[in-house]
Design an enzyme around this catalytic site. Structure first.
Site, PDB file in Angstrom:
ATOM      1  N   HIS A 150      59.350  60.984   0.772  1.00 18.11           N
ATOM      2  CA  HIS A 150      59.926  62.319   0.678  1.00 18.11           C
ATOM      3  C   HIS A 150      60.001  62.860   2.109  1.00 18.11           C
ATOM      4  O   HIS A 150      59.067  63.494   2.595  1.00 18.11           O
ATOM      5  CB  HIS A 150      59.041  63.201  -0.208  1.00 18.11           C
TER       6      HIS A 150
ATOM      7  N   SER B 226      57.605  72.641   2.495  1.00 19.92           N
ATOM      8  CA  SER B 226      58.442  73.813   2.736  1.00 19.92           C
ATOM      9  C   SER B 226      57.827  74.705   3.806  1.00 19.92           C
ATOM     10  O   SER B 226      56.633  74.989   3.789  1.00 19.92           O
ATOM     11  CB  SER B 226      58.602  74.597   1.427  1.00 19.92           C
TER      12      SER B 226
ATOM     13  N   ASP C 273      66.164  64.111   2.846  1.00 19.77           N
ATOM     14  CA  ASP C 273      65.122  64.346   1.838  1.00 19.77           C
ATOM     15  C   ASP C 273      64.455  63.102   1.259  1.00 19.77           C
ATOM     16  O   ASP C 273      63.247  63.109   1.053  1.00 19.77           O
ATOM     17  CB  ASP C 273      65.726  65.159   0.694  1.00 19.77           C
TER      18      ASP C 273
ATOM     19  N   ARG D 263      62.404  73.641 -10.273  1.00 24.57           N
ATOM     20  CA  ARG D 263      61.842  72.657 -11.192  1.00 24.57           C
ATOM     21  C   ARG D 263      60.689  73.280 -11.994  1.00 24.57           C
ATOM     22  O   ARG D 263      60.089  74.257 -11.577  1.00 24.57           O
ATOM     23  CB  ARG D 263      61.318  71.441 -10.423  1.00 24.57           C
TER      24      ARG D 263
ATOM     25  N   LYS E 189      60.980  70.921   8.704  1.00 25.62           N
ATOM     26  CA  LYS E 189      61.491  69.552   8.554  1.00 25.62           C
ATOM     27  C   LYS E 189      63.006  69.492   8.755  1.00 25.62           C
ATOM     28  O   LYS E 189      63.498  68.650   9.516  1.00 25.62           O
ATOM     29  CB  LYS E 189      61.115  69.007   7.172  1.00 25.62           C
ATOM     30  N   THR E 190      63.736  70.367   8.076  1.00 24.99           N
ATOM     31  CA  THR E 190      65.193  70.358   8.186  1.00 24.99           C
ATOM     32  C   THR E 190      65.640  70.729   9.588  1.00 24.99           C
ATOM     33  O   THR E 190      66.503  70.082  10.184  1.00 24.99           O
ATOM     34  CB  THR E 190      65.808  71.319   7.154  1.00 24.99           C
TER      35      THR E 190
ATOM     36  N   LYS F 160      65.469  64.806  -8.704  1.00 22.19           N
ATOM     37  CA  LYS F 160      64.076  64.380  -8.608  1.00 22.19           C
ATOM     38  C   LYS F 160      63.685  63.417  -9.725  1.00 22.19           C
ATOM     39  O   LYS F 160      62.681  62.711  -9.606  1.00 22.19           O
ATOM     40  CB  LYS F 160      63.154  65.603  -8.621  1.00 22.19           C
TER      41      LYS F 160
END
Length: 534
Positions: A218, A236, A255, A58, A240-241, A198
């Site tokens: 988020h 990041s 997400d 982004r 989390k994942t 997004k």
């Protein structure tokens, strides 16, 4: 014959010629179109692999919101939400639609929000087939009965259309512009599909809290066999994942979620996962989801093959794969579950100060939610060689149209209205900072989260950290007790105190930008700044 092939959508509200539209193509057709257009190639695992061009991520400084009667007194204006002139949007819209009308383009009707009471219909019009495949994978896929209806929101994305900053009012040739009055998102000059995803997330981050008292988040979310929902926030590199991908629990989403009156629901119908250093051993769910129908972005092949080299980051470290959530074996369909019982704020503290796990009261939860703290370390981002403090409000500052305190207050109200435990989990370092201490073992973190989810951690005794006021358990099944209090792990206790003081000052300084809008509970959660003794 399906309805999708029997009709052409009415695009007159966009001044587009419907006859040029390739509408609601299925996955095989989109892949065929992408290959025919030279947009990408098929990897040996069956996924479509594409390059997104100049932009592999982004471009936050080129994201705008039209300032008009709808947004002027509502949006949190500044470096996140940059004002865009209403008249210039109208002119740019005419230019972009005229550009798109010069050839074929792809139209897809979809929706966001799995919970019916919050569902938002979305029409995605893209210049390329791969962008339309992304929309198919990431948004919710509607049944045929709703196809062709005028949508709530429209996204138009054209990578080859370049704005003229002098006349169009953009910063440079690429842009992403949200218009809440016309309910249109314009994306130009970039092929990075994350701008599509997004864009709608930003829309929902304004509409749901303001119109339906629903917290937009988020985060990732999963649910246990007994119906207990857990939410994982984290920037990041915090895990989390990894930590939310539990084979013993169903995946609600990875997400974007909403927390309504009684439920947590996924905004999306798919996942957009990072691929850097991906292996079947480390992330089996993601690895196995990369097959026909998935979209790989900016990855590279091993030489003379079509086998993806996930360690190759010559194009970008932000390699991605987009796939429908149904590609995950334990996905919950529809992606809805009860209100959360546990919330985890994940932080990779590279300074070794925060405890591996601690319990937060409502004020502390709001404070740490607004802070959104972690630390970047070498390898996380290009150019980072030393640990760097990172604060991202609500763990998603770049997508917040409203002031962060609005989301934090809503979180606090929902916590109090439900029996929710909130935990701050440090997945970073212990016994010293990055380069001196050691990374907290993943097995220990999993054990702590399991103990919290099962309720065992609630039964433990707690001590209170004197600087941050965090409640630290004195023991946890499967975890050495000595690591739970981070000060115990530092050989030099005075040095720990000094570094804790430095971190507390950083938290306080970061919070100053929100202080004027903060309530008393948030202010009471501020760390105690003590004199640095070194």
């Amino acid at each position: 014959m399906s309805k999708a092939f029997m009709l052409k959508p009415d695009l007159s509200y966009l001044n587009l010629n419907s006859e040029l539209a390739l509408y609601q193509l299925n996955v095989a057709q989109l892949v065929e179109e992408a290959l025919m257009n030279g947009e990408g190639s098929l990897a040996d695992n069956g996924a479509l692999a594409v390059d997104t061009g100049k932009f592999t991520g982004r471009s936050p400084k080129d994201r705008f919101i039209v300032c008009d009667d709808t947004t002027r007194d509502v949006v949190w204006w500044g470096d996140v939400n940059i004002k865009f002139d209403e008249c210039k949007f109208d002119t740019l819209f005419e230019k972009l639609t005229k550009h798109l009308s010069e050839g074929k383009y792809y139209v897809r009707d979809a929706s966001a929000c799995a919970e019916a009471n919050y569902k938002t219909s979305v029409r995605v019009i893209t210049e390329t087939a791969y962008q339309n495949l992304f929309a198919h994978n990431l948004f919710l896929r509607p049944d045929e009965s709703s196809l062709g209806d005028t949508p709530d929101w429209t996204i138009i994305a054209s990578p080859s259309f370049l704005a003229d900053p002098v006349t169009d009012g953009t910063r440079q040739a690429n842009f992403s512009i949200l218009n809440f009055k016309r309910k249109i998102i314009l994306i130009g000059g970039t092929g990075y599909t994350g701008e599509i995803k997004k864009g709608i997330f930003s829309v929902l981050n304004l509409l749901l809290p303001c119109e339906q008292d629903t917290l937009s988040m988020h985060c990732s979310a999963n649910v246990g066999k007994n119906g207990d929902t857990a939410i994982f926030f984290g920037l990041s590199g915090t895990g989390k994942t990894t930590l939310s991908a539990d084979p013993e629990r169903g995946l609600i989403g990875d997400d974007e979620h909403g927390w309504g009156d009684e439920t947590v629901f996924n905004f999306e119908g798919g996942c957009y996962a990072k691929c850097i250093d991906l292996t079947q051993e480390k992330e089996p769910q993601i690895f196995n989801a990369i097959k026909f129908g998935a979209l790989l972005e900016n990855t590279n092949y091993f030489p003379e093959t079509r086998r993806v080299d996930f360690s190759d980051i010559k194009k970008t470290e932000n390699t991605r794969v987009a796939y429908p959530i149904t590609f995950i074996d334990n996905a919950i369909i529809p992606s809805i579950a009860r209100a959360p019982r546990n919330i985890f704020f994940l932080t990779a503290d590279a300074f070794g100060i925060l405890p591996p796990i601690s319990k937060l009261d409502a004020g502390q939860a709001m404070f740490h939610f607004i802070s959104g703290y972690t630390a970047k370390v070498a390898g996380t981002e290009a150019g980072v060689t030393e640990p760097q403090l990172t604060f991202s409000a609500c763990f998603g500052k770049a997508f917040l149209p409203l002031h962060p305190t609005k989301y934090a207050e809503l979180l606090g109200r929902k916590m109090k209205g439900n029996d929710v435990s909130v935990w701050l989990v440090n997945t970073g370092w212990s016994g010293g900072a990055y380069g001196v201490g050691e990374r907290i073992k993943l097995d220990y973190t999993r054990s702590m989260i399991s103990a919290a989810l099962s309720g065992l951690l609630e039964e433990e005794n707690f001590i209170t950290d004197p600087v941050f006021g965090l409640r630290i358990p004195v023991s946890c099944p499967g975890v050495p007790s000595e690591i739970l209090n981070p000060k115990n792990m530092w050989p030099d206790k005075q040095k720990y105190d000094a570094r804790a003081s430095e971190l507390s000052i950083a938290f306080v300084n970061n919070f100053r930008q929100f202080e004027a809008f903060a309530n008393d509970e948030m202010l009471a959660a501020l760390p105690k700044v003590v004199e640095n003794t070194i």
